[in-house]
Scaffold this motif. Structure first.
Motif, PDB file in Angstrom:
ATOM      1  N   GLY A 139       9.789  -0.460   8.858  1.00 37.71           N
ATOM      2  CA  GLY A 139       8.706  -1.420   8.725  1.00 37.71           C
ATOM      3  C   GLY A 139       7.340  -0.756   8.781  1.00 37.71           C
ATOM      4  N   MET A 140       6.311  -1.598   8.628  1.00 33.87           N
ATOM      5  CA  MET A 140       4.925  -1.122   8.612  1.00 33.87           C
ATOM      6  C   MET A 140       4.108  -1.808   9.710  1.00 33.87           C
ATOM      7  N   LYS A 141       4.788  -2.203  10.789  1.00 30.33           N
ATOM      8  CA  LYS A 141       4.106  -2.928  11.868  1.00 30.33           C
ATOM      9  C   LYS A 141       3.010  -2.102  12.525  1.00 30.33           C
ATOM     10  N   GLY A 174      -6.303  -4.633  -8.903  1.00 28.40           N
ATOM     11  CA  GLY A 174      -6.469  -5.681  -7.901  1.00 28.40           C
ATOM     12  C   GLY A 174      -6.138  -7.067  -8.431  1.00 28.40           C
ATOM     13  N   ASP A 175      -5.560  -7.151  -9.633  1.00 28.42           N
ATOM     14  CA  ASP A 175      -5.211  -8.419 -10.268  1.00 28.42           C
ATOM     15  C   ASP A 175      -3.745  -8.721  -9.983  1.00 28.42           C
ATOM     16  N   CYS A 176      -3.481  -9.591  -9.032  1.00 27.34           N
ATOM     17  CA  CYS A 176      -2.109  -9.874  -8.623  1.00 27.34           C
ATOM     18  C   CYS A 176      -1.333 -10.713  -9.633  1.00 27.34           C
ATOM     19  N   GLN A 177      -1.926 -11.013 -10.774  1.00 24.49           N
ATOM     20  CA  GLN A 177      -1.162 -11.627 -11.855  1.00 24.49           C
ATOM     21  C   GLN A 177      -0.412 -10.550 -12.636  1.00 24.49           C
ATOM     22  N   ARG A 178      -0.814  -9.295 -12.439  1.00 23.91           N
ATOM     23  CA  ARG A 178      -0.203  -8.173 -13.158  1.00 23.91           C
ATOM     24  C   ARG A 178       0.896  -7.530 -12.318  1.00 23.91           C
ATOM     25  N   GLN A 179       1.782  -6.848 -13.005  1.00 23.73           N
ATOM     26  CA  GLN A 179       2.823  -6.062 -12.347  1.00 23.73           C
ATOM     27  C   GLN A 179       2.709  -4.628 -12.833  1.00 23.73           C
ATOM     28  N   PRO A 180       3.214  -3.703 -12.066  1.00 20.19           N
ATOM     29  CA  PRO A 180       3.907  -3.828 -10.798  1.00 20.19           C
ATOM     30  C   PRO A 180       2.979  -4.301  -9.682  1.00 20.19           C
ATOM     31  N   ARG A 181       3.573  -4.986  -8.712  1.00 18.88           N
ATOM     32  CA  ARG A 181       2.862  -5.415  -7.512  1.00 18.88           C
ATOM     33  C   ARG A 181       3.577  -4.827  -6.307  1.00 18.88           C
ATOM     34  N   ILE A 182       2.798  -4.561  -5.281  1.00 23.22           N
ATOM     35  CA  ILE A 182       3.361  -4.025  -4.046  1.00 23.22           C
ATOM     36  C   ILE A 182       2.807  -4.842  -2.892  1.00 23.22           C
ATOM     37  N   ALA A 183       3.693  -5.391  -2.081  1.00 20.24           N
ATOM     38  CA  ALA A 183       3.288  -6.145  -0.898  1.00 20.24           C
ATOM     39  C   ALA A 183       3.673  -5.339   0.336  1.00 20.24           C
ATOM     40  N   VAL A 184       2.745  -5.255   1.260  1.00 20.91           N
ATOM     41  CA  VAL A 184       2.968  -4.506   2.497  1.00 20.91           C
ATOM     42  C   VAL A 184       2.755  -5.457   3.661  1.00 20.91           C
ATOM     43  N   ASP A 185       3.752  -5.540   4.545  1.00 19.55           N
ATOM     44  CA  ASP A 185       3.617  -6.350   5.757  1.00 19.55           C
ATOM     45  C   ASP A 185       4.362  -5.657   6.891  1.00 19.55           C
ATOM     46  N   ALA A 186       4.441  -6.284   8.026  1.00 19.63           N
ATOM     47  CA  ALA A 186       5.046  -5.665   9.205  1.00 19.63           C
ATOM     48  C   ALA A 186       6.489  -5.242   8.969  1.00 19.63           C
ATOM     49  N   SER A 187       7.201  -5.960   8.102  1.00 17.72           N
ATOM     50  CA  SER A 187       8.616  -5.643   7.889  1.00 17.72           C
ATOM     51  C   SER A 187       8.846  -4.492   6.910  1.00 17.72           C
ATOM     52  N   GLY A 188       7.832  -4.114   6.152  1.00 15.98           N
ATOM     53  CA  GLY A 188       7.988  -3.013   5.194  1.00 15.98           C
ATOM     54  C   GLY A 188       7.204  -3.265   3.927  1.00 15.98           C
ATOM     55  N   MET A 189       7.811  -2.934   2.792  1.00 21.98           N
ATOM     56  CA  MET A 189       7.154  -3.078   1.494  1.00 21.98           C
ATOM     57  C   MET A 189       8.093  -3.777   0.519  1.00 21.98           C
ATOM     58  N   VAL A 190       7.488  -4.522  -0.394  1.00 19.54           N
ATOM     59  CA  VAL A 190       8.235  -5.138  -1.486  1.00 19.54           C
ATOM     60  C   VAL A 190       7.585  -4.677  -2.779  1.00 19.54           C
ATOM     61  N   PHE A 191       8.408  -4.124  -3.668  1.00 18.99           N
ATOM     62  CA  PHE A 191       7.953  -3.659  -4.976  1.00 18.99           C
ATOM     63  C   PHE A 191       8.422  -4.674  -5.999  1.00 18.99           C
ATOM     64  N   GLU A 192       7.477  -5.281  -6.735  1.00 19.55           N
ATOM     65  CA  GLU A 192       7.805  -6.257  -7.772  1.00 19.55           C
ATOM     66  C   GLU A 192       7.538  -5.624  -9.120  1.00 19.55           C
TER      67      GLU A 192
END
Length: 146
Positions: free
Chosen positions: A28-30, A43-61
Motif C-alpha cells: 500500500g501507499m499509506k 491532468g485530464d482524467c477523461q484520458r487514459q492511461p490513468r493512475i489512482a494512488v491511495d492508502a491501499s496502493g495503486m490502480v492502473f486504468e
C-alpha cells in the motif's frame, strides 16, 4: 613480473564507492499521503492511461481495464545518500530485482508531476516493453487530475 597499472587499482576502488540503490517492498501507499490522488496525461482524467494512488496502493486504468497493485517496491535511496528533494521513486511491477518501469512522483522536483520511464525493459539491446508498460510510458508525464 608485471606491475598493476594505476587504472587496475583505481577501477575496483571506484566501483566500491558507487552507492547502491536499495528498494524495499511495501504494501500500500499509506505512508505517502502527499502522493495520493488521480493522475492522467496532462491532468485530464477523461484520458487514459490513468493512475489512482491511495492508502491501499495503486490502480492502473488502461484500455477499459484496471489493475490494482498493492505490493510494490519503494526505491528509498534512489536519489543518493544526500538527496533532499521532493521526488520519490517506485517500481510498481516486477520482483526479485527485475523492475520493468520506474515511477517518479514529483518528477523534476515539480509537485503533482508523475513520470514513468523504462527501467529493466525497453532499452537498446534489452527486452522490449510489454504492451501495458509501453502504453504507460507513452502517457508520461502524468499530472494530478484537475
Amino acid at each position: 613480473m608485471r606491475t598493476p597499472s594505476l587504472a587496475g587499482w583505481f577501477l575496483p576502488l571506484a566501483l566500491a564507492c558507487i552507492p547502491a540503490v536499495h528498494a524495499v517492498e511495501i504494501t500500500g501507499m499509506k505512508d505517502f499521503p502527499n502522493l495520493h490522488g488521480r493522475y492522467a496525461p496532462g491532468g485530464d482524467c477523461q484520458r487514459q492511461p490513468r493512475i489512482a494512488v491511495d492508502a491501499s496502493g495503486m490502480v492502473f486504468e488502461l484500455e477499459g481495464r484496471s489493475e490494482r497493485v498493492a505490493r510494490l517496491e519503494y526505491a528509498a535511496s534512489y536519489g543518493g545518500n544526500f538527496y533532499e528533494g521532493s521526488s520519490q521513486w517506485f517500481f510498481p511491477f516486477g520482483r526479485e530485482g527485475v523492475y520493468p518501469v520506474l515511477m517518479t512522483f514529483n518528477a523534476d522536483e515539480k509537485p503533482g508531476v508523475l513520470s514513468l520511464t523504462p527501467h529493466d525493459e525497453g532499452y537498446a539491446g534489452g527486452p522490449p516493453l510489454s504492451p501495458r508498460n509501453r502504453a504507460l510510458v507513452a502517457g508520461s508525464p502524468y499530472l494530478r487530475c484537475r
